[in-house]
Design a protein around this motif. Structure first.
Motif, PDB file in Angstrom:
ATOM      1  N   ASP A 121       0.858  -1.174   0.000  1.00  0.00           N
ATOM      2  CA  ASP A 121       0.000   0.000   0.000  1.00  0.00           C
ATOM      3  C   ASP A 121       0.896   1.226   0.000  1.00  0.00           C
ATOM      4  OD1 ASP A 121       0.694   0.534   2.678  1.00  0.00           O
ATOM      5  OD2 ASP A 121      -1.195  -0.212   3.484  1.00  0.00           O
ATOM      6  N   ARG A 148      -3.439  -2.342  -2.143  1.00  0.00           N
ATOM      7  CA  ARG A 148      -4.521  -1.448  -1.752  1.00  0.00           C
ATOM      8  C   ARG A 148      -4.986  -0.684  -2.991  1.00  0.00           C
ATOM      9  NH1 ARG A 148      -3.084   2.790   2.711  1.00  0.00           N
ATOM     10  NH2 ARG A 148      -3.839   1.089   4.060  1.00  0.00           N
ATOM     11  N   THR A 165      -6.887  -7.554  -4.936  1.00  0.00           N
ATOM     12  CA  THR A 165      -7.193  -6.404  -4.090  1.00  0.00           C
ATOM     13  C   THR A 165      -8.553  -6.624  -3.439  1.00  0.00           C
ATOM     14  OG1 THR A 165      -7.280  -3.977  -4.043  1.00  0.00           O
ATOM     15  CG2 THR A 165      -8.284  -5.064  -5.946  1.00  0.00           C
ATOM     16  N   PHE A 169     -12.831  -0.112  -0.253  1.00  0.00           N
ATOM     17  CA  PHE A 169     -11.881   0.543   0.645  1.00  0.00           C
ATOM     18  C   PHE A 169     -12.623   1.641   1.388  1.00  0.00           C
ATOM     19  CE2 PHE A 169      -9.080   4.084   1.602  1.00  0.00           C
ATOM     20  CZ  PHE A 169      -7.991   3.467   2.204  1.00  0.00           C
ATOM     21  N   GLU A 199     -11.246  -3.095   3.015  1.00  0.00           N
ATOM     22  CA  GLU A 199     -10.160  -2.612   3.871  1.00  0.00           C
ATOM     23  C   GLU A 199     -10.617  -1.341   4.568  1.00  0.00           C
ATOM     24  OE1 GLU A 199      -5.618  -0.784   3.909  1.00  0.00           O
ATOM     25  OE2 GLU A 199      -6.538  -1.301   1.978  1.00  0.00           O
TER      26      GLU A 199
END
Length: 250
Positions: A121, A148, A165, A169, A199
């Motif tokens: 990331d 990321r 991935t 996010f 995430e």
């Protein structure tokens, strides 16, 4: 629903290292990413090895501290003192060749420390600078690492390259307005009836005098308190908490 709780900025300072390690060992984080160019990088590596932490990625960085490579080799990235340009100048100065060279050196430094990364990331906003994002994704492909992706556009691009991935996010758990239990509850509510992976970005850490002089983001201890409360109150019950190493190809 599967959630990654990633702690950015491992290596930033001793107190941030302590906060992230507490998060990983106490379970209010599931993942963290290590900066490779700071005075506290080696301390963090010692923690990782002594505690046998396996859920650590690389926090690629072109905006804080000095480059891993000599400044003369990556001149577009640094100022006259050899330090990276500040984030607001990232897209103005940075050349693709220099960016890729420096990011590769950071990955190699992580590997040379005897560590196996779970993913890549980045520090600050790579996704806003196309030539840096290009280098970032190309290196993820070269090293076969998950990444990321903060936007749907970069996510689609990463997947078109065969990269792994998350489906989503969340930057919501950030800043004074976002660091609260309701934010975490709302994220869970938004995705709880799906099979998506998400995430959630965190910046946990304890704050000492050195850390105050390194970062303007000083509610890291508040993040710890809220994440612990979420853990105790079962906010993530019914969700599977994972790290990037658990992700599969879509």
């Amino acid at each position: 629903m599967k959630i990654i709780l990633n702690g950015d900025d491992l290596g930033l300072s001793h107190s941030v290292n302590q906060g992230i390690v507490d998060g990983l060992t106490q379970g209010f984080l599931t993942s963290a990413t290590l900066m490779m160019n700071t005075p506290f990088t080696n301390e963090a590596i010692t923690y990782i090895k002594s505690l046998n932490l396996k859920n650590i990625g690389i926090h690629l960085n072109l905006t804080y501290g000095k480059s891993v490579l000599p400044a003369s080799e990556v001149s577009s990235l640094v100022d006259s003192t050899g330090r990276f340009h500040y984030v607001c100048m990232l897209g103005y100065y940075t050349q693709y060749v220099d960016a890729k060279k420096e990011l590769k050196a950071q990955i190699e430094k992580f590997l040379q420390a005897g560590l196996t990364p779970t993913h890549l990331d980045y520090h600050h906003y790579f996704h806003e600078v196309p030539n840096i994002m290009k280098a970032y994704l190309e290196l993820a492909k070269e090293y076969n690492l998950p990444v990321r992706t903060e936007t749907h556009e970069t996510r689609d691009l990463a997947r078109s390259m065969g990269l792994i991935t998350t489906d989503e996010f969340s930057f919501d758990f950030h800043n004074d307005y976002g660091v609260n239990l309701d934010t975490l509850r709302n994220i869970v509510k938004r995705y709880q009836n799906t099979d998506k992976t998400i995430e959630i970005l965190t910046h946990v850490g304890y704050i000492d005098e050195y850390t105050q002089n390194q970062t303007s983001y000083l509610i890291r201890e508040k993040e710890i308190e809220i994440l612990k409360s979420a853990q105790q109150q079962g906010v993530f019950d019914g969700c599977q908490l994972i790290n990037f190493g658990d992700l599969k190809q879509k």
